[in-house]
Write an enzyme that holds these catalytic residues in place. Structure first.
Site, PDB file in Angstrom:
ATOM      1  N   THR A 132      40.523  49.090  38.618  1.00 45.82           N
ATOM      2  CA  THR A 132      41.531  48.040  38.477  1.00 45.82           C
ATOM      3  C   THR A 132      42.289  48.135  37.155  1.00 45.82           C
ATOM      4  O   THR A 132      41.757  48.661  36.170  1.00 45.82           O
ATOM      5  CB  THR A 132      40.830  46.663  38.549  1.00 45.82           C
ATOM      6  OG1 THR A 132      41.747  45.643  38.185  1.00 45.82           O
ATOM      7  CG2 THR A 132      39.643  46.580  37.593  1.00 45.82           C
ATOM      8  N   ASP A 133      43.485  47.560  37.118  1.00 43.23           N
ATOM      9  CA  ASP A 133      44.236  47.521  35.856  1.00 43.23           C
ATOM     10  C   ASP A 133      43.623  46.537  34.860  1.00 43.23           C
ATOM     11  O   ASP A 133      43.943  46.568  33.671  1.00 43.23           O
ATOM     12  CB  ASP A 133      45.720  47.176  36.109  1.00 43.23           C
ATOM     13  CG  ASP A 133      45.947  45.825  36.767  1.00 43.23           C
ATOM     14  OD1 ASP A 133      44.957  45.141  37.112  1.00 43.23           O
ATOM     15  OD2 ASP A 133      47.122  45.443  36.945  1.00 43.23           O
ATOM     16  N   GLU A 134      42.716  45.653  35.350  1.00 40.36           N
ATOM     17  CA  GLU A 134      42.148  44.632  34.452  1.00 40.36           C
ATOM     18  C   GLU A 134      41.304  45.240  33.341  1.00 40.36           C
ATOM     19  O   GLU A 134      41.032  44.584  32.340  1.00 40.36           O
ATOM     20  CB  GLU A 134      41.323  43.613  35.245  1.00 40.36           C
ATOM     21  CG  GLU A 134      42.142  42.914  36.298  1.00 40.36           C
ATOM     22  CD  GLU A 134      41.585  41.571  36.744  1.00 40.36           C
ATOM     23  OE1 GLU A 134      40.657  41.057  36.113  1.00 40.36           O
ATOM     24  OE2 GLU A 134      42.114  41.037  37.735  1.00 40.36           O
ATOM     25  N   TYR A 157      34.023  40.382  35.247  1.00 37.36           N
ATOM     26  CA  TYR A 157      34.454  41.324  36.297  1.00 37.36           C
ATOM     27  C   TYR A 157      35.052  42.584  35.681  1.00 37.36           C
ATOM     28  O   TYR A 157      34.625  43.708  35.985  1.00 37.36           O
ATOM     29  CB  TYR A 157      35.479  40.652  37.231  1.00 37.36           C
ATOM     30  CG  TYR A 157      36.271  41.636  38.075  1.00 37.36           C
ATOM     31  CD1 TYR A 157      35.655  42.373  39.084  1.00 37.36           C
ATOM     32  CD2 TYR A 157      37.641  41.847  37.847  1.00 37.36           C
ATOM     33  CE1 TYR A 157      36.369  43.293  39.847  1.00 37.36           C
ATOM     34  CE2 TYR A 157      38.362  42.766  38.604  1.00 37.36           C
ATOM     35  CZ  TYR A 157      37.726  43.483  39.604  1.00 37.36           C
ATOM     36  OH  TYR A 157      38.433  44.399  40.351  1.00 37.36           O
ATOM     37  N   LYS A 161      33.774  46.526  35.701  1.00 38.38           N
ATOM     38  CA  LYS A 161      34.576  47.637  36.255  1.00 38.38           C
ATOM     39  C   LYS A 161      34.815  48.694  35.163  1.00 38.38           C
ATOM     40  O   LYS A 161      34.772  49.891  35.428  1.00 38.38           O
ATOM     41  CB  LYS A 161      35.919  47.130  36.797  1.00 38.38           C
ATOM     42  CG  LYS A 161      35.841  46.294  38.059  1.00 38.38           C
ATOM     43  CD  LYS A 161      35.318  47.050  39.280  1.00 38.38           C
ATOM     44  CE  LYS A 161      36.276  48.087  39.809  1.00 38.38           C
ATOM     45  NZ  LYS A 161      35.784  48.694  41.079  1.00 38.38           N
TER      46      LYS A 161
HETATM   47  P1  NAD Z   1      36.602  42.759  48.447  1.00 31.47           P
HETATM   48  O1  NAD Z   1      35.795  41.781  47.668  1.00 31.47           O
HETATM   49  O2  NAD Z   1      37.559  42.273  49.475  1.00 31.47           O
HETATM   50  O3  NAD Z   1      35.631  43.788  49.186  1.00 31.47           O
HETATM   51  C1  NAD Z   1      34.496  44.334  48.567  1.00 31.47           C
HETATM   52  C2  NAD Z   1      33.623  44.957  49.659  1.00 31.47           C
HETATM   53  O4  NAD Z   1      32.475  45.540  49.012  1.00 31.47           O
HETATM   54  C3  NAD Z   1      33.089  43.948  50.685  1.00 31.47           C
HETATM   55  O5  NAD Z   1      33.222  44.461  51.985  1.00 31.47           O
HETATM   56  C4  NAD Z   1      31.629  43.785  50.309  1.00 31.47           C
HETATM   57  O6  NAD Z   1      30.791  43.478  51.418  1.00 31.47           O
HETATM   58  C5  NAD Z   1      31.317  45.170  49.737  1.00 31.47           C
HETATM   59  N1  NAD Z   1      30.185  45.131  48.815  1.00 31.47           N
HETATM   60  C6  NAD Z   1      30.002  44.277  47.763  1.00 31.47           C
HETATM   61  N2  NAD Z   1      28.808  44.527  47.167  1.00 31.47           N
HETATM   62  C7  NAD Z   1      28.256  45.581  47.842  1.00 31.47           C
HETATM   63  C8  NAD Z   1      27.050  46.312  47.696  1.00 31.47           C
HETATM   64  N3  NAD Z   1      26.155  45.989  46.733  1.00 31.47           N
HETATM   65  N4  NAD Z   1      26.799  47.323  48.538  1.00 31.47           N
HETATM   66  C9  NAD Z   1      27.689  47.656  49.518  1.00 31.47           C
HETATM   67  N5  NAD Z   1      28.833  46.988  49.719  1.00 31.47           N
HETATM   68  C10 NAD Z   1      29.115  45.962  48.892  1.00 31.47           C
HETATM   69  O7  NAD Z   1      37.321  43.651  47.356  1.00 31.47           O
HETATM   70  P2  NAD Z   1      38.774  44.333  47.373  1.00 31.47           P
HETATM   71  O8  NAD Z   1      39.754  43.367  46.858  1.00 31.47           O
HETATM   72  O9  NAD Z   1      38.984  44.987  48.669  1.00 31.47           O
HETATM   73  O10 NAD Z   1      38.553  45.448  46.238  1.00 31.47           O
HETATM   74  C11 NAD Z   1      38.043  46.740  46.577  1.00 31.47           C
HETATM   75  C12 NAD Z   1      37.961  47.579  45.314  1.00 31.47           C
HETATM   76  O11 NAD Z   1      39.262  47.716  44.757  1.00 31.47           O
HETATM   77  C13 NAD Z   1      37.088  46.985  44.216  1.00 31.47           C
HETATM   78  O12 NAD Z   1      36.399  48.026  43.590  1.00 31.47           O
HETATM   79  C14 NAD Z   1      38.073  46.329  43.262  1.00 31.47           C
HETATM   80  O13 NAD Z   1      37.562  46.313  41.948  1.00 31.47           O
HETATM   81  C15 NAD Z   1      39.256  47.273  43.394  1.00 31.47           C
HETATM   82  N6  NAD Z   1      40.579  46.681  43.148  1.00 31.47           N
HETATM   83  C16 NAD Z   1      40.968  45.531  43.779  1.00 31.47           C
HETATM   84  C17 NAD Z   1      42.252  45.017  43.578  1.00 31.47           C
HETATM   85  C18 NAD Z   1      42.743  43.768  44.273  1.00 31.47           C
HETATM   86  O14 NAD Z   1      43.835  43.294  43.977  1.00 31.47           O
HETATM   87  N7  NAD Z   1      42.014  43.205  45.215  1.00 31.47           N
HETATM   88  C19 NAD Z   1      43.125  45.684  42.710  1.00 31.47           C
HETATM   89  C20 NAD Z   1      42.684  46.852  42.055  1.00 31.47           C
HETATM   90  C21 NAD Z   1      41.419  47.334  42.299  1.00 31.47           C
HETATM   91  O1  DAU Z   2      44.805  43.248  38.777  1.00 29.58           O
HETATM   92  C1  DAU Z   2      43.913  43.687  39.764  1.00 29.58           C
HETATM   93  C2  DAU Z   2      42.938  42.577  40.093  1.00 29.58           C
HETATM   94  O2  DAU Z   2      43.670  41.585  40.800  1.00 29.58           O
HETATM   95  C3  DAU Z   2      41.739  43.052  40.901  1.00 29.58           C
HETATM   96  O3  DAU Z   2      40.984  43.965  40.151  1.00 29.58           O
HETATM   97  C4  DAU Z   2      40.849  41.869  41.304  1.00 29.58           C
HETATM   98  O4  DAU Z   2      39.815  42.314  42.153  1.00 29.58           O
HETATM   99  C5  DAU Z   2      41.713  40.863  42.041  1.00 29.58           C
HETATM  100  O5  DAU Z   2      40.938  39.716  42.352  1.00 29.58           O
HETATM  101  C6  DAU Z   2      42.933  40.463  41.209  1.00 29.58           C
HETATM  102  O6  DAU Z   2      42.528  39.685  40.048  1.00 29.58           O
HETATM  103  P1  DAU Z   2      43.364  38.383  39.572  1.00 29.58           P
HETATM  104  O7  DAU Z   2      42.459  37.535  38.780  1.00 29.58           O
HETATM  105  O8  DAU Z   2      44.657  38.775  38.961  1.00 29.58           O
HETATM  106  O9  DAU Z   2      43.693  37.741  41.022  1.00 29.58           O
HETATM  107  P2  DAU Z   2      43.614  36.241  41.583  1.00 29.58           P
HETATM  108  O10 DAU Z   2      44.202  36.267  42.954  1.00 29.58           O
HETATM  109  O11 DAU Z   2      42.257  35.640  41.428  1.00 29.58           O
HETATM  110  O12 DAU Z   2      44.597  35.467  40.615  1.00 29.58           O
HETATM  111  C7  DAU Z   2      45.955  35.842  40.470  1.00 29.58           C
HETATM  112  C8  DAU Z   2      46.605  34.933  39.446  1.00 29.58           C
HETATM  113  O13 DAU Z   2      46.669  33.599  39.994  1.00 29.58           O
HETATM  114  C9  DAU Z   2      45.799  34.801  38.165  1.00 29.58           C
HETATM  115  O14 DAU Z   2      46.700  34.681  37.078  1.00 29.58           O
HETATM  116  C10 DAU Z   2      45.011  33.509  38.334  1.00 29.58           C
HETATM  117  C11 DAU Z   2      45.945  32.652  39.179  1.00 29.58           C
HETATM  118  N1  DAU Z   2      45.263  31.699  40.109  1.00 29.58           N
HETATM  119  C12 DAU Z   2      44.307  32.196  40.934  1.00 29.58           C
HETATM  120  C13 DAU Z   2      43.636  31.347  41.801  1.00 29.58           C
HETATM  121  C14 DAU Z   2      42.544  31.874  42.717  1.00 29.58           C
HETATM  122  C15 DAU Z   2      45.645  30.368  40.128  1.00 29.58           C
HETATM  123  O15 DAU Z   2      46.544  29.928  39.398  1.00 29.58           O
HETATM  124  N2  DAU Z   2      44.973  29.523  40.999  1.00 29.58           N
HETATM  125  C16 DAU Z   2      43.975  29.962  41.821  1.00 29.58           C
HETATM  126  O16 DAU Z   2      43.403  29.123  42.562  1.00 29.58           O
END
Ligand code: NAD
Ligand code: DAU
Length: 350
Positions: A132-134, A157, A161
């Protein structure tokens, strides 16, 4: 050459799009989806491909080293695309241990199992880690994260990562494991669990529930349609250079409050409500602890070196996403019953 690809976290949001793309586009590859099915994992995300002959699902926990090693050996795994993780920042603030366990120890267990099985024979092998970019921390008003930006994670988190990224690079440097990493910005689209901003707010608009905006809504995120992330993963998997890192982003920055207003506008139109009706649902709540101000990815490297760029404009992507949630009420109801209610009241009705 034959590829037996282990995709971890394939029942989650991004993982399910990656599994679908690989199963449909590469009939000669064997795709093994490994997922422990936590609250975020849902096999209903994959009903359209579950009967395909090049696809198999295995329920297992990445932290269980012995099981993971057997699965890698028994399926003669040649490639790993690792997405399994605990992924929600707010949950990491409440329960950092499970993030360290899954994201750090789980990644280490996969790395070690692949290293042991491959045993120094790294031809036609790859360990591709999705991050992730975080990990880069927070930007001020200007600038972008590049692949050279120093790591500076702020939440449990992102710290977990970042640590997993370091382990992946360490296995590349120490044991010669063929590794690649990518770090992506915020994804949105179908099948995202409604704890994250966009699906949570769509669900609340539909149900006329308050829209909890953290702080002043001034934090900025760079949004990418999830299918474009899956396409980038496909590109990097096939064309990326070993030991390299690629940043993936949409060049699409939005201040939260502006994004929320777009969501309201499009959702009200699709719901047949008068424009702006749902603005009254906006409710400013206490800010997230350690809330990063701004993320923005410089995705020049992947564009110039691998010729990937986003295919979808944000306006089109957001409309498709809202439409999908409106048409898939059953999917949403399924996961917002039971435990989700408990999470929601603990999180938002303090
Ligand atoms: P998600 O939470 O929707 O899915 C995570 C999946 O991993 C689920 O299916 C869960 O059951 C599985 N999982 C969790 N713990 C596990 C374990 N111990 N063993 C096996 N499986 C397990 O997450 P996502 O949003 O799809 O993110 C997927 C990946 O991409 C993550 O590594 C996250 O850090 C990365 N990522 C997410 C975002 C985003 O915006 N969502 C952005 C950049 C990177
Ligand atoms: O940047 C990549 C990341 O983006 C991934 O690595 C993470 O897995 C993914 O969850 C996401 O993280 P964020 O914290 O940026 O996403 P989230 O959807 O939780 O929040 C987006 C923005 O909205 C953040 O600034 C917090 C704000 N927010 C979020 C929630 C859930 C609110 O204002 N209210 C809310 O209820």
């Amino acid at each position: 050459m034959n590829k037996n690809i282990l995709i971890t976290g394939g029942a989650g949001f991004i993982g399910s799009h990656v599994v679908r793309l690989f199963v449909n586009n590469y009939p000669d590859y064997n795709i093994i989806n490994l997922d422990s099915l936590t609250y975020a994992g849902n096999l209903k995300n994959l009903t359209d491909i579950e009967g395909k002959s090049n696809y198999k699902f295995i329920k297992a926990d990445i932290c269980d080293y012995d099981s993971i090693k057997s699965i890698i050996i028994n399926n003669e795994i040649t490639h790993v695309i690792h997405l399994a993780a605990e992924s929600h920042v707010d949950r990491s603030i409440k329960d950092p241990f499970s993030f360290a366990q899954t994201n750090i120890m789980g990644t280490l267990s996969l790395l070690q199992a692949a290293k042991e099985y491959w045993n120094g024979d790294f031809s036609n092998k790859l360990f591709y880690h999705i991050s992730t970019d975080e990990v880069y921390g927070s930007l001020g008003e200007s600038g972008f994260f590049t692949e050279e930006t120093k790591y500076d994670p702020h939440s449990p988190y992102s710290a977990s990562k970042a640590s997993s990224d370091h382990f992946v690079r360490a296995f590349g440097d120490t044991y010669g494991l063929p590794v690649i990493l990518s770090n992506c910005s915020n994804n949105y689209g179908p099948y995202q669990f409604p704890e994250k901003l966009i699906p949570l707010f769509i669900n609340n608009i539909v149900n006329n529930k308050p829209l909890p905006v953290y702080g002043k809504g001034e934090n900025v995120r760079d949004w990418l349609y999830v299918v474009d992330h899956a396409r980038a993963i496909d590109t990097i998997f096939h064309k990326g250079k070993l030991k390299e890192t690629y940043n993936i982003g949409g060049f699409n920055e939005w201040k939260n409050i502006d994004l929320i207003k777009v969501l309201i506008k499009v959702a009200d139109r699709l719901l047949g409500r008068e424009e702006g009706t749902s603005e009254k649902l906006i409710s400013y709540v206490q800010d997230r602890a350690g809330h990063d101000l701004r993320y923005a990815i410089d995705a020049t490297k992947i564009k110039d070196e691998l010729e990937w760029e986003p295919s979808l404009q944000f306006e089109e992507g957001i409309e498709k996403t809202i439409q999908w949630y409106l048409e898939n009420k059953e999917w949403l109801e399924n996961i917002t019953s039971g435990d989700y209610q408990k999470y929601y009241s603990e999180m938002y009705q303090k």
